[in-house]
Motif scaffolding. Sequence first.
Motif, PDB file in Angstrom:
ATOM      1  N   ILE A  44     -37.805  10.753   6.488  1.00 53.81           N
ATOM      2  CA  ILE A  44     -36.833  11.439   5.651  1.00 53.81           C
ATOM      3  C   ILE A  44     -37.330  12.862   5.404  1.00 53.81           C
ATOM      4  N   THR A  45     -36.433  13.813   5.513  1.00 51.83           N
ATOM      5  CA  THR A  45     -36.719  15.195   5.114  1.00 51.83           C
ATOM      6  C   THR A  45     -35.662  15.604   4.092  1.00 51.83           C
ATOM      7  N   ALA A  46     -35.927  16.696   3.399  1.00 46.64           N
ATOM      8  CA  ALA A  46     -34.994  17.174   2.379  1.00 46.64           C
ATOM      9  C   ALA A  46     -34.733  18.656   2.602  1.00 46.64           C
ATOM     10  N   SER A  47     -33.476  19.043   2.558  1.00 43.50           N
ATOM     11  CA  SER A  47     -33.137  20.447   2.741  1.00 43.50           C
ATOM     12  C   SER A  47     -32.054  20.853   1.754  1.00 43.50           C
ATOM     13  N   ALA A  48     -31.878  22.160   1.651  1.00 44.19           N
ATOM     14  CA  ALA A  48     -30.845  22.695   0.762  1.00 44.19           C
ATOM     15  C   ALA A  48     -30.259  23.964   1.368  1.00 44.19           C
ATOM     16  N   LEU A  49     -28.961  24.024   1.389  1.00 46.16           N
ATOM     17  CA  LEU A  49     -28.252  25.221   1.788  1.00 46.16           C
ATOM     18  C   LEU A  49     -28.147  26.114   0.564  1.00 46.16           C
ATOM     19  N   VAL A  50     -28.761  27.287   0.621  1.00 43.23           N
ATOM     20  CA  VAL A  50     -28.695  28.235  -0.491  1.00 43.23           C
ATOM     21  C   VAL A  50     -27.371  28.979  -0.376  1.00 43.23           C
ATOM     22  N   ILE A  51     -26.597  28.893  -1.436  1.00 48.30           N
ATOM     23  CA  ILE A  51     -25.251  29.448  -1.422  1.00 48.30           C
ATOM     24  C   ILE A  51     -25.053  30.385  -2.609  1.00 48.30           C
ATOM     25  N   ASP A  52     -24.340  31.464  -2.361  1.00 51.35           N
ATOM     26  CA  ASP A  52     -23.945  32.418  -3.400  1.00 51.35           C
ATOM     27  C   ASP A  52     -22.426  32.334  -3.491  1.00 51.35           C
ATOM     28  N   PRO A  53     -21.908  31.438  -4.338  1.00 49.56           N
ATOM     29  CA  PRO A  53     -20.462  31.221  -4.374  1.00 49.56           C
ATOM     30  C   PRO A  53     -19.681  32.436  -4.874  1.00 49.56           C
ATOM     31  N   GLU A  54     -20.305  33.283  -5.687  1.00 42.94           N
ATOM     32  CA  GLU A  54     -19.616  34.484  -6.192  1.00 42.94           C
ATOM     33  C   GLU A  54     -19.279  35.448  -5.069  1.00 42.94           C
ATOM     34  N   ARG A  55     -20.151  35.526  -4.075  1.00 42.49           N
ATOM     35  CA  ARG A  55     -19.949  36.459  -2.957  1.00 42.49           C
ATOM     36  C   ARG A  55     -19.491  35.755  -1.679  1.00 42.49           C
ATOM     37  N   GLY A  56     -19.344  34.418  -1.724  1.00 40.41           N
ATOM     38  CA  GLY A  56     -18.874  33.684  -0.554  1.00 40.41           C
ATOM     39  C   GLY A  56     -19.811  33.767   0.630  1.00 40.41           C
ATOM     40  N   ARG A  57     -21.109  33.505   0.362  1.00 40.32           N
ATOM     41  CA  ARG A  57     -22.085  33.638   1.440  1.00 40.32           C
ATOM     42  C   ARG A  57     -23.187  32.598   1.283  1.00 40.32           C
ATOM     43  N   VAL A  58     -23.919  32.397   2.387  1.00 42.32           N
ATOM     44  CA  VAL A  58     -25.046  31.477   2.406  1.00 42.32           C
ATOM     45  C   VAL A  58     -26.264  32.205   2.971  1.00 42.32           C
ATOM     46  N   LEU A  59     -27.428  31.758   2.530  1.00 43.84           N
ATOM     47  CA  LEU A  59     -28.684  32.321   3.018  1.00 43.84           C
ATOM     48  C   LEU A  59     -29.271  31.371   4.056  1.00 43.84           C
ATOM     49  N   LEU A  60     -29.509  31.878   5.244  1.00 48.24           N
ATOM     50  CA  LEU A  60     -30.120  31.082   6.308  1.00 48.24           C
ATOM     51  C   LEU A  60     -31.458  31.686   6.694  1.00 48.24           C
ATOM     52  N   THR A  61     -32.328  30.820   7.186  1.00 48.22           N
ATOM     53  CA  THR A  61     -33.634  31.249   7.663  1.00 48.22           C
ATOM     54  C   THR A  61     -33.676  31.162   9.182  1.00 48.22           C
ATOM     55  N   SER A 150     -21.651  35.444   5.601  1.00 47.86           N
ATOM     56  CA  SER A 150     -20.406  34.961   4.998  1.00 47.86           C
ATOM     57  C   SER A 150     -20.146  33.564   5.553  1.00 47.86           C
ATOM     58  N   TYR A 151     -19.342  32.788   4.839  1.00 45.36           N
ATOM     59  CA  TYR A 151     -19.023  31.436   5.296  1.00 45.36           C
ATOM     60  C   TYR A 151     -18.523  31.452   6.745  1.00 45.36           C
ATOM     61  N   ASP A 152     -17.662  32.411   7.056  1.00 46.95           N
ATOM     62  CA  ASP A 152     -17.049  32.455   8.384  1.00 46.95           C
ATOM     63  C   ASP A 152     -18.020  32.874   9.482  1.00 46.95           C
ATOM     64  N   GLU A 153     -19.090  33.578   9.135  1.00 45.71           N
ATOM     65  CA  GLU A 153     -20.053  34.030  10.138  1.00 45.71           C
ATOM     66  C   GLU A 153     -21.004  32.923  10.595  1.00 45.71           C
ATOM     67  N   VAL A 154     -21.148  31.885   9.803  1.00 43.59           N
ATOM     68  CA  VAL A 154     -22.145  30.847  10.103  1.00 43.59           C
ATOM     69  C   VAL A 154     -21.918  30.224  11.474  1.00 43.59           C
ATOM     70  N   SER A 155     -20.682  29.960  11.833  1.00 42.95           N
ATOM     71  CA  SER A 155     -20.413  29.325  13.133  1.00 42.95           C
ATOM     72  C   SER A 155     -20.804  30.225  14.307  1.00 42.95           C
ATOM     73  N   ALA A 160     -23.913  23.233  15.046  1.00 41.21           N
ATOM     74  CA  ALA A 160     -22.856  22.444  14.406  1.00 41.21           C
ATOM     75  C   ALA A 160     -23.319  21.765  13.123  1.00 41.21           C
ATOM     76  N   SER A 161     -24.601  21.374  13.055  1.00 39.49           N
ATOM     77  CA  SER A 161     -25.082  20.697  11.843  1.00 39.49           C
ATOM     78  C   SER A 161     -25.050  21.632  10.640  1.00 39.49           C
ATOM     79  N   VAL A 162     -25.381  22.892  10.836  1.00 38.99           N
ATOM     80  CA  VAL A 162     -25.345  23.872   9.736  1.00 38.99           C
ATOM     81  C   VAL A 162     -23.897  24.167   9.358  1.00 38.99           C
ATOM     82  N   VAL A 163     -23.034  24.263  10.337  1.00 44.05           N
ATOM     83  CA  VAL A 163     -21.611  24.492  10.064  1.00 44.05           C
ATOM     84  C   VAL A 163     -21.047  23.337   9.242  1.00 44.05           C
TER      85      VAL A 163
END
Length: 173
Positions: A44-61, A150-155, A160-163
């Motif tokens: 088992i691993t644990a992860s978290a998608l860091v999201i800024d809902p005010e600006r409609g974006r996510v932080l990826l590494t 932005s949400y739309d840029e992630v794809s 696909a797993s991140v999307v």
Amino acid sequence: MSLHDDAVLVLKSHEGQDELRQVYLDHLAEHPDGTWKSCHAGHITASALVIDPERGRVLLTLHRKLRMWLQMGGHCEPGDATLAAAALREATEEAGIRGLTLAPGGPATLDRHAIPAPCHWHLDVQYVALAPSDAVEAISDESLDLRWFSYDEVSEVADASVVRLVEAARARL
């Protein structure tokens, strides 16, 4: 309560993904060490998608070893009392952002993916971490880069797993 026991409770209460959830539960039933990296049958691993809902974006590494844009996350450690704590610790360490909080409602989704030997599988339990409005990220040793998308840029940059995780996060918010 042990981390193993917490994982079982979290997975039993996770709604949806019934077949995959059962794979995780079967793994934990067969492997008392199934939450630890030392379990070479997978863990088992644990992860978290860091999201800024005010600006409609996510932080990826940009993961140093895999060279892929991913959410923050990784292996559980002995100091982690719960999967949620492990996910929040990983997100805080890898994003460098203090004040992250997990979105309510438990994990957003599950993702099982193959990894190179000696282990065979990561059974990832994926949460959503909310960034404070004044969030400033800092690259860790595990990253080549950190970037807000932005949400739309992630794809365009992630697999696909991140999307799927972004879609689950947006549905939750």
